[in-house]
Motif scaffolding. Structure first.
Motif, mmCIF file in Angstrom:
data_model
loop_
_atom_site.group_PDB
_atom_site.id
_atom_site.type_symbol
_atom_site.label_atom_id
_atom_site.label_comp_id
_atom_site.label_asym_id
_atom_site.label_seq_id
_atom_site.Cartn_x
_atom_site.Cartn_y
_atom_site.Cartn_z
ATOM 1 N N ARG A 4 1.065 -1.225 0.526
ATOM 2 C CA ARG A 4 0.382 -0.013 -0.112
ATOM 3 C C ARG A 4 0.535 1.244 -0.373
ATOM 4 N NH1 ARG A 4 -0.829 3.034 4.458
ATOM 5 N NH2 ARG A 4 -2.110 4.657 4.581
ATOM 6 N N ASN A 5 1.981 1.408 0.837
ATOM 7 C CA ASN A 5 3.025 2.686 1.192
ATOM 8 C C ASN A 5 3.661 2.959 -0.286
ATOM 9 O OD1 ASN A 5 1.762 2.592 3.593
ATOM 10 N ND2 ASN A 5 3.870 2.194 4.223
ATOM 11 N N LYS A 6 3.997 1.424 -1.004
ATOM 12 C CA LYS A 6 4.781 1.413 -2.029
ATOM 13 C C LYS A 6 3.999 1.804 -2.973
ATOM 14 C CE LYS A 6 7.851 -1.848 -2.940
ATOM 15 N NZ LYS A 6 8.806 -2.735 -3.056
ATOM 16 N N ILE A 7 2.390 1.685 -3.009
ATOM 17 C CA ILE A 7 1.781 2.551 -4.314
ATOM 18 C C ILE A 7 1.204 3.797 -4.061
ATOM 19 C CG2 ILE A 7 -0.848 2.328 -5.412
ATOM 20 C CD1 ILE A 7 -0.417 -0.773 -4.743
ATOM 21 N N ILE A 8 1.305 4.129 -3.204
ATOM 22 C CA ILE A 8 1.020 5.612 -2.660
ATOM 23 C C ILE A 8 2.479 6.393 -3.051
ATOM 24 C CG2 ILE A 8 0.697 7.562 -0.977
ATOM 25 C CD1 ILE A 8 -0.923 5.444 1.034
ATOM 26 N N TYR A 9 3.080 5.248 -2.441
ATOM 27 C CA TYR A 9 5.253 6.631 -2.318
ATOM 28 C C TYR A 9 4.754 6.646 -4.414
ATOM 29 C CZ TYR A 9 9.591 7.041 -4.249
ATOM 30 O OH TYR A 9 10.918 7.267 -4.768
ATOM 31 N N TRP A 10 4.218 5.998 -5.169
ATOM 32 C CA TRP A 10 4.929 5.621 -6.575
ATOM 33 C C TRP A 10 3.688 6.783 -7.110
ATOM 34 C CZ3 TRP A 10 9.226 5.465 -9.461
ATOM 35 C CH2 TRP A 10 10.516 4.745 -8.120
ATOM 36 N N ILE A 11 2.112 6.736 -6.316
ATOM 37 C CA ILE A 11 2.117 7.474 -7.600
ATOM 38 C C ILE A 11 2.440 8.645 -7.331
ATOM 39 C CG2 ILE A 11 -0.856 8.695 -6.824
ATOM 40 C CD1 ILE A 11 -1.584 5.493 -7.143
ATOM 41 N N ALA A 12 2.176 9.064 -6.366
ATOM 42 C CA ALA A 12 2.634 10.586 -5.314
ATOM 43 C C ALA A 12 3.970 10.896 -6.663
ATOM 44 C CB ALA A 12 3.038 10.676 -3.901
ATOM 45 N N THR A 13 5.158 10.041 -5.726
ATOM 46 C CA THR A 13 5.952 10.462 -7.121
ATOM 47 C C THR A 13 5.166 11.552 -8.432
ATOM 48 O OG1 THR A 13 7.222 9.184 -4.301
ATOM 49 C CG2 THR A 13 8.623 10.201 -6.914
ATOM 50 N N CYS A 14 5.568 10.444 -9.066
ATOM 51 C CA CYS A 14 4.920 10.275 -9.966
ATOM 52 C C CYS A 14 4.274 11.064 -11.005
ATOM 53 C CB CYS A 14 4.319 8.900 -11.651
ATOM 54 S SG CYS A 14 5.308 7.663 -11.513
ATOM 55 N N TRP A 15 3.154 11.746 -10.384
ATOM 56 C CA TRP A 15 2.271 12.966 -10.858
ATOM 57 C C TRP A 15 2.993 13.882 -9.654
ATOM 58 C CZ3 TRP A 15 -1.486 14.110 -13.311
ATOM 59 C CH2 TRP A 15 -2.228 12.196 -13.732
ATOM 60 N N THR A 103 -0.603 24.659 -4.536
ATOM 61 C CA THR A 103 -0.513 23.461 -3.514
ATOM 62 C C THR A 103 -1.094 22.023 -3.389
ATOM 63 O OG1 THR A 103 -2.145 25.126 -2.770
ATOM 64 C CG2 THR A 103 -2.702 23.501 -1.813
ATOM 65 N N LEU A 104 -1.557 21.453 -4.835
ATOM 66 C CA LEU A 104 -1.153 20.096 -5.551
ATOM 67 C C LEU A 104 0.524 19.926 -5.461
ATOM 68 C CD1 LEU A 104 -2.786 18.222 -6.138
ATOM 69 C CD2 LEU A 104 -2.484 18.722 -8.422
ATOM 70 N N LEU A 105 0.754 20.443 -6.064
ATOM 71 C CA LEU A 105 2.456 19.991 -5.911
ATOM 72 C C LEU A 105 3.257 20.371 -4.767
ATOM 73 C CD1 LEU A 105 3.378 21.841 -9.286
ATOM 74 C CD2 LEU A 105 2.990 19.144 -8.897
ATOM 75 N N LEU A 106 2.767 21.341 -3.079
ATOM 76 C CA LEU A 106 3.110 20.952 -2.730
ATOM 77 C C LEU A 106 2.452 19.375 -1.648
ATOM 78 C CD1 LEU A 106 4.702 22.119 0.382
ATOM 79 C CD2 LEU A 106 2.816 23.370 0.831
ATOM 80 N N VAL A 107 1.070 19.725 -1.921
ATOM 81 C CA VAL A 107 1.325 18.255 -1.262
ATOM 82 C C VAL A 107 1.346 16.324 -1.527
ATOM 83 C CG1 VAL A 107 -1.394 16.685 -1.384
ATOM 84 C CG2 VAL A 107 -1.344 18.899 -0.831
ATOM 85 N N LEU A 108 1.512 16.466 -2.801
ATOM 86 C CA LEU A 108 2.723 15.597 -3.268
ATOM 87 C C LEU A 108 4.020 15.332 -3.307
ATOM 88 C CD1 LEU A 108 0.917 15.870 -7.545
ATOM 89 C CD2 LEU A 108 0.536 14.212 -5.809
ATOM 90 N N SER A 112 4.957 12.157 -1.172
ATOM 91 C CA SER A 112 5.988 11.739 -1.327
ATOM 92 C C SER A 112 7.137 11.042 -0.518
ATOM 93 C CB SER A 112 6.423 11.972 -3.187
ATOM 94 O OG SER A 112 7.651 11.218 -3.517
ATOM 95 N N TRP A 113 7.421 12.510 -0.414
ATOM 96 C CA TRP A 113 8.877 12.742 0.506
ATOM 97 C C TRP A 113 8.564 11.452 1.658
ATOM 98 C CZ3 TRP A 113 9.729 13.686 6.022
ATOM 99 C CH2 TRP A 113 10.742 13.983 6.443
ATOM 100 N N LEU A 114 6.766 11.518 3.170
ATOM 101 C CA LEU A 114 6.458 10.748 3.743
ATOM 102 C C LEU A 114 6.620 9.050 3.421
ATOM 103 C CD1 LEU A 114 3.696 13.033 5.413
ATOM 104 C CD2 LEU A 114 5.926 12.629 6.188
ATOM 105 N N PHE A 115 6.214 8.780 1.979
ATOM 106 C CA PHE A 115 6.637 7.250 2.151
ATOM 107 C C PHE A 115 7.045 6.596 0.780
ATOM 108 C CE2 PHE A 115 1.751 9.002 2.941
ATOM 109 C CZ PHE A 115 1.247 7.281 3.656
ATOM 110 N N ARG A 116 8.575 7.121 0.735
ATOM 111 C CA ARG A 116 9.659 6.973 0.372
ATOM 112 C C ARG A 116 10.189 5.611 1.088
ATOM 113 N NH1 ARG A 116 11.327 10.719 3.296
ATOM 114 N NH2 ARG A 116 13.687 11.053 3.989
ATOM 115 N N PRO A 117 10.448 4.318 0.200
ATOM 116 C CA PRO A 117 11.008 3.932 0.633
ATOM 117 C C PRO A 117 12.403 4.078 1.120
ATOM 118 C CG PRO A 117 10.992 3.738 -1.881
ATOM 119 C CD PRO A 117 10.660 4.725 -1.151
ATOM 120 N N GLU A 118 12.742 2.841 1.909
ATOM 121 C CA GLU A 118 13.526 3.031 3.212
ATOM 122 C C GLU A 118 14.819 3.088 2.528
ATOM 123 O OE1 GLU A 118 14.557 2.901 6.816
ATOM 124 O OE2 GLU A 118 12.092 3.342 6.272
#
Length: 125
Positions: A4-15, A103-108, A112-118
């Motif tokens: 779940r976290n990996k999916i959130i990370y990649w969606i946010a990071t790609c956008w 604002t959208l880019l700030l949220v993304l 992305s930062w919060l959900f980045r992998p180790e």
């Protein structure tokens, strides 16, 4: 890291990458609308070249593997650029239409930062 976290990370990071890449290109080619917006905000037009270059380099930094310190700098740069854009728009009295993009880019950026992998985080030993 959970699936779940990996999916959130990649969606946010790609956008985030898409948004920063596209606005960086627009700034580098100095589209009339972008130049007019910078003038309205009270900034010189040459700032577009600086911001555009930083955004493109930041996109590369967050997408490539390794280089955790570079990624931290890129996320920080995105955070500062977007909070600066939001404040600039608020100061001159712009409305929700102008605030939406930064604002959208700030949220993304934050998601992305919060959900980045180790493997993409700084390791303190």
């Amino acid at each position: 890291m959970t699936k779940r976290n990996k999916i959130i990370y990649w969606i946010a990071t790609c956008w985030l990458a898409l948004g920063m890449f596209s606005t960086g290109i627009v700034q580098l080619i100095k589209m009339k609308e972008e130049t007019d917006a910078m003038t309205l905000l009270g900034y010189p037009a040459y700032l577009l070249s600086i911001l555009g270059t930083w955004k493109l380099l930041g996109v590369i930094a967050i997408l490539i593997p390794k280089f955790a310190l570079l990624k931290e700098w890129a996320y920080a740069g995105f955070f500062f650029a977007m909070t600066g854009a939001i404040v600039s728009h608020l100061v001159i009295g712009n409305g929700a239409k102008e605030l939406f993009g930064p604002t959208l880019l700030l949220v993304l950026t934050i998601v992305s930062w919060l959900f980045r992998p180790e493997s993409r985080k700084l390791q303190f030993n």
